[in-house]
Design a protein around this motif. Sequence first.
Motif, PDB file in Angstrom:
ATOM      1  N   LEU A 241      24.797  17.152  32.259  1.00 43.29           N
ATOM      2  CA  LEU A 241      24.809  16.379  30.912  1.00 43.29           C
ATOM      3  C   LEU A 241      23.711  16.600  29.925  1.00 43.29           C
ATOM      4  CD1 LEU A 241      26.217  14.199  28.841  1.00 43.29           C
ATOM      5  CD2 LEU A 241      24.821  12.323  30.286  1.00 43.29           C
ATOM      6  N   TYR A 242      24.088  16.989  28.954  1.00 46.04           N
ATOM      7  CA  TYR A 242      23.018  17.385  27.752  1.00 46.04           C
ATOM      8  C   TYR A 242      22.934  16.278  26.870  1.00 46.04           C
ATOM      9  CZ  TYR A 242      22.174  21.845  29.761  1.00 46.04           C
ATOM     10  OH  TYR A 242      22.083  22.993  30.660  1.00 46.04           O
ATOM     11  N   ILE A 243      21.563  15.660  26.562  1.00 44.05           N
ATOM     12  CA  ILE A 243      21.464  14.614  25.327  1.00 44.05           C
ATOM     13  C   ILE A 243      20.496  15.140  24.392  1.00 44.05           C
ATOM     14  CG2 ILE A 243      22.362  12.846  27.123  1.00 44.05           C
ATOM     15  CD1 ILE A 243      19.421  11.904  27.335  1.00 44.05           C
ATOM     16  N   SER A 244      20.620  14.485  23.364  1.00 44.71           N
ATOM     17  CA  SER A 244      19.805  14.842  22.231  1.00 44.71           C
ATOM     18  C   SER A 244      18.384  13.910  22.321  1.00 44.71           C
ATOM     19  CB  SER A 244      20.113  14.312  20.836  1.00 44.71           C
ATOM     20  OG  SER A 244      20.315  12.872  20.918  1.00 44.71           O
TER      21      SER A 244
ATOM     22  N   ASP B 297      18.671  10.241  21.529  1.00 36.99           N
ATOM     23  CA  ASP B 297      19.256   9.515  22.637  1.00 36.99           C
ATOM     24  C   ASP B 297      18.436   9.098  23.734  1.00 36.99           C
ATOM     25  OD1 ASP B 297      21.775   9.180  20.959  1.00 36.99           O
ATOM     26  OD2 ASP B 297      22.710  10.997  21.955  1.00 36.99           O
ATOM     27  N   ALA B 298      17.567  10.326  24.122  1.00 37.64           N
ATOM     28  CA  ALA B 298      16.759  10.187  25.315  1.00 37.64           C
ATOM     29  C   ALA B 298      15.748   9.056  24.985  1.00 37.64           C
ATOM     30  CB  ALA B 298      16.123  11.468  25.629  1.00 37.64           C
TER      31      ALA B 298
ATOM     32  N   THR C 155      21.287   5.445  25.078  1.00 33.23           N
ATOM     33  CA  THR C 155      22.855   5.537  24.245  1.00 33.23           C
ATOM     34  C   THR C 155      24.002   5.231  25.528  1.00 33.23           C
ATOM     35  OG1 THR C 155      24.347   6.758  23.092  1.00 33.23           O
ATOM     36  CG2 THR C 155      23.008   7.869  24.826  1.00 33.23           C
TER      37      THR C 155
ATOM     38  N   VAL D  26      27.387   7.184  26.886  1.00 37.42           N
ATOM     39  CA  VAL D  26      28.202   8.314  26.858  1.00 37.42           C
ATOM     40  C   VAL D  26      29.119   8.449  27.793  1.00 37.42           C
ATOM     41  CG1 VAL D  26      26.377   9.679  28.397  1.00 37.42           C
ATOM     42  CG2 VAL D  26      27.638  10.995  26.742  1.00 37.42           C
TER      43      VAL D  26
ATOM     44  N   SER E 124      14.365  13.893  31.034  1.00 35.01           N
ATOM     45  CA  SER E 124      15.279  15.159  31.468  1.00 35.01           C
ATOM     46  C   SER E 124      14.772  15.325  33.059  1.00 35.01           C
ATOM     47  CB  SER E 124      14.724  16.318  30.726  1.00 35.01           C
ATOM     48  OG  SER E 124      15.611  17.427  31.066  1.00 35.01           O
TER      49      SER E 124
ATOM     50  N   ILE F  79      20.778  14.846  34.044  1.00 35.25           N
ATOM     51  CA  ILE F  79      20.350  14.693  32.611  1.00 35.25           C
ATOM     52  C   ILE F  79      19.465  15.784  32.291  1.00 35.25           C
ATOM     53  CG2 ILE F  79      19.439  13.019  30.993  1.00 35.25           C
ATOM     54  CD1 ILE F  79      21.699  12.042  32.350  1.00 35.25           C
TER      55      ILE F  79
ATOM     56  N   VAL G 265      17.459  16.963  28.582  1.00 35.72           N
ATOM     57  CA  VAL G 265      17.142  16.387  27.096  1.00 35.72           C
ATOM     58  C   VAL G 265      17.015  17.732  26.447  1.00 35.72           C
ATOM     59  CG1 VAL G 265      15.342  15.307  25.593  1.00 35.72           C
ATOM     60  CG2 VAL G 265      15.860  14.362  27.984  1.00 35.72           C
TER      61      VAL G 265
END
Length: 381
Positions: free
Chosen positions: A278-281, A284-285, A289, A291, A310, A336, A338
């Motif tokens: 899972l890639y998050i911005s 968001d980190a 958030t 998802v 991350s 996760i 980031v």
Amino acid sequence: MSSKRDYYEVLGLSKDASEAEIKKAYRKLAIKYHPDKNPGDSQAEANFKEAAEAYEVLSDKQKRQRYDRFGHAGMSGAAGGGAGGFGGGMSMDDIFEQFGDVFGGAFGGGGGFGGFGGGRGGGGRRVFKGSNLRVRVKLSLEEIANGASKKLRIKRLVPADGVSFETCNTCGGRGQINRVTNTILGQMQTASTCPACNGLGKKVTKKPAGADEHGMVRKEDIVEVKIPAGVAEGMQLKVAGKGNAGPLDGVNGDLLVQIEEQAHEELQRDGQNLHYELYISLPDAVLGTKVDVPTVSGKARIKLDPGTQSGKILRLRNKGLPSVDSYGTGDLLVHINVWTPKSVDSKYRKMFEEMQNDDSFLPKPERSDKSFFDKVKEMFS
């Protein structure tokens, strides 16, 4: 603890034995305990089957690696093939048909290793077993998770319409003739292939057009196969009696279905567990958030806390794959990541430059007495 003897011990070998040594050791034991040499001896038959089971695993590179790593516990669903499913013991006909090439005709026509396999029926008459058929079936991850029913189109040998045959009068259906010779040491009995039926025990009396020498023709058939949930790449499912028909009123062979697993676009399999990257911005980190992540049964919504790092792994219990042996269900592990932008415009660049010296953005990893490996071990325990 398993009551089975170690397969290397059964064959009298060390764990670094070569393929040639494994084959030689099995051949020696199989000749020693063969039913024709030990009629009515139940212990010899048990030893014969035990040696065949050991050879089946150790002669297969993948099965041997799995056995070396996990022992008997790791062979559940991988070694052997019981009727209609995984596991289970092998019959004498299974052994003769599967490993006949090891003996090179050492027992002649009466040993059950030649021709179409099989053995002897009641009254000493030979019963032929049709050869097995092998097919590959591709399964999606969703089908593996839920089980599947597949209709397979196969071509198999069957008796031709109108074929007829009779028992050989010369050998009485035994396929061999016994001769007694007087020598200075006494009477000697020898057995030879029946010349009238070439060791088959029966003769085709009416052969329809297009049939082979045994009165068989190849026809297309539809076989429905039910595949249990939790199967894995390389596993083999045996559908009893759906192989080639046995010639001369023999018994049918089996259909061996080998599982081929199709790769999933987003999920990766590791045994019963599934993994998702899972890639998050960065925002968001920092802020946290919610998802949606994919599973084999749809989507699952997860919550990410503010300050998510991350490399963090979230575990969704029972969102993996079921065990083929019904020993529970695996988990979905969400990794996760980031996402760091490689370039930003001047507006955001200035903002990040201000953050560089802000105490809130300086790395402050949590310290504990536990090592990284201890944490990983706890997570998967």
